[in-house]
Design a protein around this motif. Structure first.
Motif, PDB file in Angstrom:
ATOM      1  N   ILE A  94       0.873  -1.171   0.000  1.00 17.71           N
ATOM      2  CA  ILE A  94       0.000   0.000   0.000  1.00 17.71           C
ATOM      3  C   ILE A  94       0.911   1.222   0.000  1.00 17.71           C
ATOM      4  CG2 ILE A  94      -1.780   1.271   1.244  1.00 17.71           C
ATOM      5  CD1 ILE A  94      -2.507  -1.411   2.643  1.00 17.71           C
ATOM      6  N   VAL A  95       0.659   2.137  -0.906  1.00 12.31           N
ATOM      7  CA  VAL A  95       1.498   3.330  -1.004  1.00 12.31           C
ATOM      8  C   VAL A  95       0.609   4.565  -1.159  1.00 12.31           C
ATOM      9  CG1 VAL A  95       1.791   3.085  -3.517  1.00 12.31           C
ATOM     10  CG2 VAL A  95       3.493   4.355  -2.198  1.00 12.31           C
ATOM     11  N   SER A 122       5.227   9.450  -5.450  1.00  5.19           N
ATOM     12  CA  SER A 122       6.571  10.011  -5.306  1.00  5.19           C
ATOM     13  C   SER A 122       7.535   8.941  -4.824  1.00  5.19           C
ATOM     14  CB  SER A 122       6.563  11.188  -4.327  1.00  5.19           C
ATOM     15  OG  SER A 122       6.412  10.717  -3.004  1.00  5.19           O
ATOM     16  N   SER A 123       8.804   9.120  -5.134  1.00  2.07           N
ATOM     17  CA  SER A 123       9.811   8.170  -4.668  1.00  2.07           C
ATOM     18  C   SER A 123       9.886   8.179  -3.141  1.00  2.07           C
ATOM     19  CB  SER A 123      11.174   8.462  -5.292  1.00  2.07           C
ATOM     20  OG  SER A 123      11.524   9.807  -5.130  1.00  2.07           O
ATOM     21  N   GLY A 124       9.642   9.343  -2.527  1.00  2.00           N
ATOM     22  CA  GLY A 124       9.624   9.422  -1.067  1.00  2.00           C
ATOM     23  C   GLY A 124       8.519   8.589  -0.458  1.00  2.00           C
ATOM     24  N   LYS A 128       8.186   4.601   1.759  1.00  7.26           N
ATOM     25  CA  LYS A 128       7.372   4.379   2.964  1.00  7.26           C
ATOM     26  C   LYS A 128       6.237   3.375   2.725  1.00  7.26           C
ATOM     27  CE  LYS A 128       7.380   9.131   3.570  1.00  7.26           C
ATOM     28  NZ  LYS A 128       6.692  10.333   4.027  1.00  7.26           N
ATOM     29  N   ARG A 129       6.300   2.633   1.633  1.00  8.58           N
ATOM     30  CA  ARG A 129       5.238   1.665   1.305  1.00  8.58           C
ATOM     31  C   ARG A 129       5.022   0.704   2.466  1.00  8.58           C
ATOM     32  NH1 ARG A 129       9.848   0.694  -1.739  1.00  8.58           N
ATOM     33  NH2 ARG A 129      10.789  -1.354  -1.460  1.00  8.58           N
ATOM     34  N   LEU A 130       3.797   0.183   2.545  1.00  8.78           N
ATOM     35  CA  LEU A 130       3.395  -0.644   3.677  1.00  8.78           C
ATOM     36  C   LEU A 130       2.869  -1.998   3.229  1.00  8.78           C
ATOM     37  CD1 LEU A 130       1.250   2.106   5.437  1.00  8.78           C
ATOM     38  CD2 LEU A 130       3.554   1.391   6.122  1.00  8.78           C
ATOM     39  N   GLU A 134       1.670  -3.880   8.274  1.00 10.35           N
ATOM     40  CA  GLU A 134       2.239  -2.580   8.652  1.00 10.35           C
ATOM     41  C   GLU A 134       1.167  -1.490   8.623  1.00 10.35           C
ATOM     42  OE1 GLU A 134       6.843  -3.207   7.104  1.00 10.35           O
ATOM     43  OE2 GLU A 134       5.317  -2.477   5.699  1.00 10.35           O
ATOM     44  N   ALA A 135       0.283  -1.562   7.639  1.00 17.82           N
ATOM     45  CA  ALA A 135      -0.815  -0.588   7.556  1.00 17.82           C
ATOM     46  C   ALA A 135      -1.772  -0.751   8.738  1.00 17.82           C
ATOM     47  CB  ALA A 135      -1.559  -0.740   6.230  1.00 17.82           C
TER      48      ALA A 135
END
Length: 142
Positions: A94-95, A122-124, A128-130, A134-135
């Motif tokens: 999830i991003v 964004s690459s940022g 931080k993808r989950l 984690e979500a």
């Protein structure tokens, strides 16, 4: 960050993607679309304003057809719930993504997902993808 006439116009949404985790594969650690590709590829470029291919498609699970677009979810909670539809979560992430405030949201029938024609990851945010767990942890911290 999305720009239009040097003026920021964006809305936060959540995108579920596949990730290529095989180190021998070409697109390792890049986001991939879950369903139909865009512009001939399933790889989602980062830091680019993406315009969806608009065509009539079928999701394969039913005879229903719809006009394609990027599947997004309006909240992290909805993204976690939507992931429950999938059996194998090992490669799902999830991003956070961004869509213009003026983007047309169309609900997909019988689904939490919305279809949009313009999107940026964004690459940022990709860093931080989950995972689904984690979500869930992030949501329980609130």
């Amino acid at each position: 960050m999305m720009q239009s006439n040097d003026k920021e116009v964006k809305m936060e949404v959540w995108k579920i993607v596949d990730i290529q985790d095989d180190p021998t594969k070409k697109n390792k650690d890049k986001p991939l679309t879950l369903f139909h590709g865009n512009k001939g590829t399933k790889v989602i470029p980062l830091d680019e304003v993406l315009l969806a291919d608009r065509r009539v498609v079928s999701d394969g699970s039913s005879a229903k057809v719809y006009e394609s677009g990027f599947h997004v979810l309006k909240t992290l909670t909805e993204a976690v719930m939507y992931l429950e539809r999938f059996k194998n979560l090992a490669r799902k992430r999830i991003v956070k993504a961004w869509v213009p405030n003026y983007s047309t949201f169309r609900p997909k029938d019988n689904s939490l997902a919305w279809l949009v024609g313009v999107m940026v990851i964004s690459s940022g945010e990709w860093e931080k993808r989950l995972t689904q767990q984690e979500a869930r942890n992030k949501l329980s911290e609130k």
